[in-house]
Design a protein around this motif. Sequence first.
Motif, short mmCIF file in Angstrom:
data_model
loop_
_atom_site.label_atom_id
_atom_site.label_comp_id
_atom_site.label_asym_id
_atom_site.label_seq_id
_atom_site.Cartn_x
_atom_site.Cartn_y
_atom_site.Cartn_z
N LEU A 84 0.84 -1.19 0.00
CA LEU A 84 0.00 0.00 0.00
C LEU A 84 0.88 1.25 0.00
O LEU A 84 0.59 2.23 -0.70
CB LEU A 84 -0.91 -0.01 1.23
CG LEU A 84 -1.86 1.17 1.41
CD1 LEU A 84 -2.78 1.33 0.20
CD2 LEU A 84 -2.69 1.01 2.67
N ALA A 85 1.97 1.18 0.73
CA ALA A 85 2.86 2.36 0.82
C ALA A 85 3.34 2.79 -0.57
O ALA A 85 3.45 3.98 -0.85
CB ALA A 85 4.04 2.05 1.73
N ASP A 86 3.58 1.80 -1.43
CA ASP A 86 4.06 2.13 -2.77
C ASP A 86 3.03 2.89 -3.59
O ASP A 86 3.37 3.55 -4.57
CB ASP A 86 4.46 0.86 -3.53
CG ASP A 86 5.75 0.27 -3.00
OD1 ASP A 86 6.41 0.96 -2.18
OD2 ASP A 86 6.09 -0.86 -3.38
N ARG A 87 1.75 2.74 -3.22
CA ARG A 87 0.70 3.41 -3.98
C ARG A 87 0.37 4.78 -3.40
O ARG A 87 -0.52 5.46 -3.86
CB ARG A 87 -0.56 2.56 -3.99
CG ARG A 87 -0.43 1.31 -4.83
CD ARG A 87 -1.75 0.57 -4.78
NE ARG A 87 -1.54 -0.84 -4.48
CZ ARG A 87 -2.42 -1.60 -3.86
NH1 ARG A 87 -3.55 -1.08 -3.43
NH2 ARG A 87 -2.16 -2.87 -3.65
N ILE A 88 1.05 5.13 -2.33
CA ILE A 88 0.79 6.43 -1.73
C ILE A 88 1.97 7.33 -2.04
O ILE A 88 2.95 7.39 -1.31
CB ILE A 88 0.48 6.27 -0.23
CG1 ILE A 88 -0.81 5.46 -0.14
CG2 ILE A 88 0.38 7.61 0.48
CD1 ILE A 88 -1.51 5.47 1.17
N GLN A 89 1.85 7.99 -3.20
CA GLN A 89 3.00 8.74 -3.73
C GLN A 89 2.86 10.24 -3.56
O GLN A 89 3.85 10.96 -3.48
CB GLN A 89 3.16 8.43 -5.23
CG GLN A 89 3.34 6.94 -5.51
CD GLN A 89 3.05 6.59 -6.95
OE1 GLN A 89 2.44 7.37 -7.69
NE2 GLN A 89 3.47 5.40 -7.35
N VAL A 90 1.61 10.69 -3.55
CA VAL A 90 1.38 12.13 -3.45
C VAL A 90 0.22 12.41 -2.50
O VAL A 90 -0.59 11.53 -2.22
CB VAL A 90 1.02 12.76 -4.83
CG1 VAL A 90 2.20 12.70 -5.79
CG2 VAL A 90 -0.21 12.11 -5.42
N SER A 91 0.19 13.63 -2.00
CA SER A 91 -0.95 14.11 -1.21
C SER A 91 -1.59 15.29 -1.91
O SER A 91 -0.89 16.13 -2.49
CB SER A 91 -0.48 14.61 0.16
OG SER A 91 -0.21 13.55 1.01
#
Lengths: 270, 640
Positions: free
Chosen positions: A119-126
Amino acid sequence: MGKRKPVPDRDQEPVVQRIRIRYAKRGRLRFTSHRDFARALERAVRRAEVPIAYSAGFSPHPKISYVGASPTGVASEAEYAEVGLRRPMDADALRQALDAALPPGIDVVDAVVSAGGSLADRIQVSRWRLELPGVAPDELAVAVETFMAAPEAPVERSTKQGRRTLDARAPVERCQVVEEPTSMGETSTSVEGLAAPLPGYPAPCAILDLVVRHVTPSVRPDEILAGLRSVADLEPPAPVRATRVAQGVFTEDGDVADPLAADREGTPQR
Amino acid sequence: MSAASVFPRLEPLLPRVSKPIQYVGGELNAVAKDWDSAAVRWALMYPDAYEVGQPNQGVQILYEVLNERDDVLAERTYAVWPDLEALMREHGVPQFTVDAHRPVAAFDLFGVSFATEMGYTNLLAALDLAQIPLDAAARDESHPVVIAGGHAAFNPEPIADFIDAAVLGDGEEAVLEITDIVRAWKADGRPGGRDELLLRLARTEAVYVPRFYDVDYLPDGRIQRVIPNRAEVPFRVHKRTTMDLDQWPYPKQPLVPLAETVHERYAVEIFRGCTRGCRFCQAGMITRPVRERSITTIGDMVERGIKESGFNEVGLLSLSSADHSEIGDVCSGLADRYEGDNVSLSLPSTRVDAFNVTLAQELSRNGRRSGLTFAPEGGSERIRRVINKMVSEEDLIRTVVTAYQGGWRQVKLYFMCGLPTETDDDVLQIARLAHEVIKAGREATGSKDIRCTVSIGGFVPKPHTPFQWASQADPETVDRRLKLLKQEINSNRSLGRAIGYRYHDGEPSVIEGLLSRGDRRVGAVIRRVWEQGGRFDGWSEHFSYRRWTDAAAEALEPMGVSLAWYTLRERDENEVLPWDHLDSGLDKEWLWADWQDSLSEVEQDDCRWTPCFDCGVCPGMDTEIQIGPTGRKLLPLTVV
């Protein structure tokens, strides 16, 4: 007798299912720190009698992992965590149970059974929404233009290790002023669950839509504001309220894609 | 004052202060009640930071007891740290409750719970921030009635100028009776104003209203007499005792903080009161008689408390938990119920007794092991007879060795310094004891990997104890003995390495002594310290001894008394003590006899297991010891 008592024979049941949740920090509970939230979630798991799995050892911990964390004092509509269960459970039932066991203002808004992958890999931007009471949209637009045109915007952050300089400009993928009327009270929330400017805040109130890439060290909304101050002399007269609206994959067309989409479709991703 | 929420004005300040979460409320099980539908409204304060005050049992119990009544509303407030205080002053934000962020001044009653006297300056800070006049005499009908409670309220004289009333003893029933009186007075159209309301409270003989008593002094500074200045006001005010604790199983819905606090656990008070008779212990003296909760009530409270809170830690609290008549069954029953459930159970272990180790062993069956603390309190057999702590050196060694053999590698030993009649040798014996503990432990376990920590507190003589007449040791003596003790512990390097040493300076104890045994004249010192910036005096980083001694010199010496006069002076039998008109149930003659026994090193048994020794509490208060055994057991919980 020997030294330390051997680790008791207490095999914890293994994780049979992982569920990924999205939660929001709203209103006054945006002042919850990440540590505060982690304790609250562990207690909610217990209250809700969720069949959570525990780590083994002397001091067993519930299997919960967190992906990133918004800074204290910043509201968020899109924080993520993953819970490991020892018995499978319906994702929405878990969502409802946890939401009911958490104080109002910390709300579990989505839950999907993990299809694997990181999941962390898919959280690239905010994607952030900043409300700047007392700042006129036109004034902000000029400052944003200067900021985006700047090659860099060095700002200082004081940490426990001392001061360090960050570039607040580099990770900013998008920065634009949005037009939208707001007139809600402190506790009311809009469709996106955002608390509106408070009564007593100076009007007008410009709103900034930001997409910031996650880099190390992370660049927070405060630092973008510091960048706007240093590069474009923007001085908001009142405290700025920031809300993380979304996190996820940065798409080619400049948008932020739902990081749970792959799990929802059941297709494991990278 | 308007009861409207101050949150819109507070919120912009919060990002600028440390740990803002402590000011926002919104905890699980917090109650939000409609202001207008409540007939009586209480603001409850624990006068310390949220992280210390939030877990306080007393405030949580009263909050719940009051909010359970339909027409009563209670909200909580805590001391704000100096960073927020400065911003609140700058922006005109008053002291607020964390529940609905209402101004404290808008409530009918402002109840403040003092576990320690060191919270007095925080009371003044809160009153001033709340825009309530510091002087009770300057308040009018629009201001809340300020009521002190908690153990320090057994001598509220130092804060007599600042409070309207004080309640001694258990609060559960007292707050409801006060509520009824306030409700009736409001319903009657507030006849006679504030004065009449206070008079109605005073007439109960269970609420102390300092303004209705005059204190006269002798030329030498001692008190001549304390007498009511109104008809209808009783000569003595009596403490409250809640009997049959099974009828008061609070907290039922414990408040669960979001912020980190000092105790994050579900705490159940397994009994109240203690008759061991340790002569230094104010809590043991003023909470008599012993009243147990039954094993089944304890089981129900723990079950419900965990369910409602989600805490994974349970504390079985009391003044001497191993003394519960069914403690063995309580511990094994709970350990059975929660085995494998990752709920940790703990017993504050202060009794020096191998049985305590067995209980701790039982409670740690599911793997989580809490620390073990034993409190011999005094280093020599002689001083332990003086303080009536009936523990022999043999008991201590046996207990600690049992702990080491049971797998604990570390124990904590608690002692006091500055006790009456204490000599250097009494304190140095602590080192010898610690050495013996380590030697015996190494021998029994065959391991060098065992430790003990010696933790030392400064003794402060307290009202309503046999030591209320005693001279307090001066800080130089205490500090010198603590230094000698440190050298003595390290005189044997091998043993000394296995011994940790923790102590506090003697200075704060002297100020605590002033505030504990002070009279109304001490109020001027508290006010002066607060004016000079004194806050959070229980925190070493905020406490300033100099600020207190300067204020004491300025405020007391013109009146012919001094800090030393209040603390170092031994009182004689006939002196009128500032709290003599406040009735804890203890017979003053018995206390004096026990003080004399102490000086002759004569011990006193525990009346729970031996005949009554006439301390006076049960007949005076119309109470009795309530203990088991009930013979019942805890059944397994049904698996969900």
